[in-house]
Design an enzyme around this catalytic site. Structure first.
Site, PDB file in Angstrom:
ATOM      1  CE  LYS A  40     -53.098  22.438  38.791  1.00 58.59           C
ATOM      2  NZ  LYS A  40     -52.662  23.303  39.908  1.00 58.59           N
ATOM      3  NE  ARG A 140     -49.085  23.570  46.524  1.00 54.82           N
ATOM      4  CZ  ARG A 140     -50.067  23.675  45.614  1.00 54.82           C
ATOM      5  NH1 ARG A 140     -51.028  22.765  45.560  1.00 54.82           N
ATOM      6  NH2 ARG A 140     -50.083  24.669  44.764  1.00 54.82           N
ATOM      7  CG  HIS A 171     -51.325  28.554  45.080  1.00 52.57           C
ATOM      8  ND1 HIS A 171     -52.045  29.002  43.989  1.00 52.57           N
ATOM      9  CD2 HIS A 171     -51.856  27.356  45.411  1.00 52.57           C
ATOM     10  CE1 HIS A 171     -52.973  28.094  43.680  1.00 52.57           C
ATOM     11  NE2 HIS A 171     -52.873  27.091  44.534  1.00 52.57           N
ATOM     12  NE  ARG A 224     -50.098  30.523  40.092  1.00 52.64           N
ATOM     13  CZ  ARG A 224     -49.949  31.350  41.124  1.00 52.64           C
ATOM     14  NH1 ARG A 224     -49.143  32.391  41.048  1.00 52.64           N
ATOM     15  NH2 ARG A 224     -50.604  31.134  42.247  1.00 52.64           N
ATOM     16  CE1 TYR A 270     -68.675  -8.978  40.262  1.00 54.52           C
ATOM     17  CE2 TYR A 270     -68.534  -6.693  39.510  1.00 54.52           C
ATOM     18  CZ  TYR A 270     -68.206  -8.044  39.368  1.00 54.52           C
ATOM     19  OH  TYR A 270     -67.417  -8.435  38.324  1.00 54.52           O
ATOM     20  CB  CYS A 316     -68.984  -3.404  37.209  1.00 58.91           C
ATOM     21  SG  CYS A 316     -70.573  -4.153  37.640  1.00 58.91           S
ATOM     22  CG  ASP A 318     -64.469  -3.087  32.825  1.00 58.14           C
ATOM     23  OD1 ASP A 318     -63.463  -2.368  32.916  1.00 58.14           O
ATOM     24  OD2 ASP A 318     -64.520  -4.258  33.256  1.00 58.14           O
TER      25      ASP A 318
HETATM   26  C1  LIG Z   1     -53.297  24.467  39.993  1.00 61.01           C
HETATM   27  C2  LIG Z   1     -52.716  25.792  40.304  1.00 61.01           C
HETATM   28  C3  LIG Z   1     -53.295  26.959  39.779  1.00 61.01           C
HETATM   29  C4  LIG Z   1     -54.609  26.964  39.034  1.00 61.01           C
HETATM   30  O1  LIG Z   1     -55.661  26.959  39.977  1.00 61.01           O
HETATM   31  P1  LIG Z   1     -57.183  27.063  39.524  1.00 61.01           P
HETATM   32  O2  LIG Z   1     -57.938  27.080  40.797  1.00 61.01           O
HETATM   33  O3  LIG Z   1     -57.478  25.822  38.737  1.00 61.01           O
HETATM   34  O4  LIG Z   1     -57.314  28.291  38.710  1.00 61.01           O
HETATM   35  C5  LIG Z   1     -52.623  28.149  39.978  1.00 61.01           C
HETATM   36  N1  LIG Z   1     -51.474  28.195  40.690  1.00 61.01           N
HETATM   37  C6  LIG Z   1     -50.922  27.108  41.248  1.00 61.01           C
HETATM   38  C7  LIG Z   1     -49.667  27.241  42.037  1.00 61.01           C
HETATM   39  C8  LIG Z   1     -51.534  25.870  41.089  1.00 61.01           C
HETATM   40  O5  LIG Z   1     -50.990  24.788  41.648  1.00 61.01           O
END
Ligand SMILES: *Cc1c(COP(=O)(O)O)cnc(C)c1O
Length: 375
Positions: A40, A140, A171, A224, A270, A316, A318
């Site tokens: 992602k 979430r 998660h 994941r 600046y 700045c 850039d």
């Molecule tokens: C982003 C995400 C992950 C990956 O998490 P890491 O800490 O980068 O390994 C896994 N599961 C879900 C639902 C996520 O949103």
């Protein structure tokens, strides 16, 4: 934003580091457990398609993304592996996801009902593959009670032409915390929900990087894998021990484009917030907050010729200025993240200085900075 290919500022992505991290993880997974690389946010800033290519070689069997467009990017790049969209999608896009074999995360039965409506309008086509998200304490998205879960699985069972129950997951919010009290509570909640299923789907998964690194007994049959694949310790400094060495894949380099001798009493950038106390050499580096190099990094440092050089004055949009030990030729390499000689600056160091986490720094570099792939 255009990509700055005529400017010497670049992100250097070391494919060998990605390969090492992902292979190391794949090789410690139990037989039958797969790894989906999480790509992602443009692969945490590293380049989604490039990372996906390396991950596939290194043993990843699928991918996770956050939004549908990221999944479509991978399909357009030619990846045929399973892709799971972790965020909530628009039910009207269910036919598109089904046609592209993209799996949807589902967090509510009314989403399924609406998606089924759109899927039923098709004359033909495969069912949409869904992963039911369970909220066990992350707060979430996801189903929270056995009754809600049963309603969803019953609905899928009753609409087999439109929907396939491909996965179920949760998660964890504290898998990277040395204190596992809350984590254990989430595991218990997970079992309260998932153990009520009459039939397990193809994929049952709970593990992000932190869970797989430090609680791998929870993995079930899919991990994941995100941060650790990029060589970033998901806990920051909290749990330094990892089952294998994590090798950071991302470096950020530039060059001095201009140097000058500043006289004592003269100021820089600046707001004239920095004034030289004595005569000193100053270099200008072509990077700024428009590149994702934050304005808050005033007072932090970069490496020039193995020397630690302070960022003086405001960063700045850039450009920014650094104090040099002596004059250097234009074109001298500047390392903002990475190794130079025996000195190193990590994304974690940058994150610490900005009072955030390396995840935010890595995905915050903007598209103006070209990604250059090595190894
Ligand atoms: C982003 C995400 C992950 C990956 O998490 P890491 O800490 O980068 O390994 C896994 N599961 C879900 C639902 C996520 O949103």
């Amino acid at each position: 934003m255009v990509v700055g290919v005529h400017r010497p500022t670049q992100l250097v992505i070391d494919r060998q580091a990605l390969r090492h991290n992902i292979q190391s993880e794949v090789s410690r997974l139990k037989a039958g457990c797969e790894l989906f690389m999480v790509v992602k946010a443009n692969g945490y800033g590293h380049g989604a398609a490039q990372v996906a290519r390396v991950a596939k070689e290194a043993g990843a069997s699928g991918f996770c993304v956050a939004i549908l467009d990221e999944a479509l990017e991978l399909r357009a790049a030619g990846f045929n592996e399973p892709i799971l969209v972790l965020g909530v999608t628009n039910p009207a896009d269910a036919p598109l996801m089904a046609a592209q074999h993209i799996s949807a995360t589902v967090a509510a039965t009314d989403w399924l009902e609406e998606a089924e409506h759109y899927l039923a309008l098709r004359s033909a086509g495969e069912p949409l593959r869904v992963h039911l998200g369970l909220d066990t304490g992350m707060g979430r998205i996801g189903f929270r009670t056995p009754a809600e879960l049963k309603t969803a699985t019953d609905f899928i069972g009753d609409h087999a032409a439109a929907l396939t129950f491909e996965g179920i997951f949760t998660h964890f919010s504290t898998a990277d915390d040395p204190d596992d009290t809350y984590f254990k509570g989430q595991v218990a909640k997970w079992h309260e929900l998932v153990d009520t299923l009459a039939q397990r789907p193809r994929y049952v998964h709970v593990s992000n990087s932190a869970t797989s690194l430090w609680h791998d007994e929870c993995n079930d049959n899919l991990v994941r894998f995100g941060a650790a694949g990029y060589g970033l310790n998901p806990s920051g400094w909290a749990i330094p021990q990892t089952p294998y060495q994590l090798e950071p894949a991302m470096s950020l380099t530039s060059e001095l484009v201009y140097t000058k001798r500043l006289q004592a009493g003269q100021s820089v950038s600046y707001g004239a917030t920095y004034t030289a106390q004595q005569d000193e050499w100053v270099g200008t580096v072509p990077i700024g907050y428009a590149d994702g190099y934050e304005r808050r990094l005033q007072g932090f440092h970069v490496l020039v010729d193995g020397h630690v050089c302070e960022i003086i004055g405001r960063v700045c949009m850039d450009q920014m200025m650094v104090r040099l030990p002596h004059d250097y030729p234009r074109g001298t390499r500047v390392t903002l993240v990475g190794q130079d000689g025996d000195q190193q600056i990590t994304l974690q160091d940058v994150a610490d200085y900005c009072d955030t986490i390396h995840y935010e720094v890595a995905c915050g570099f903007t598209s103006r900075v070209p990604r250059h792939y090595i190894n």
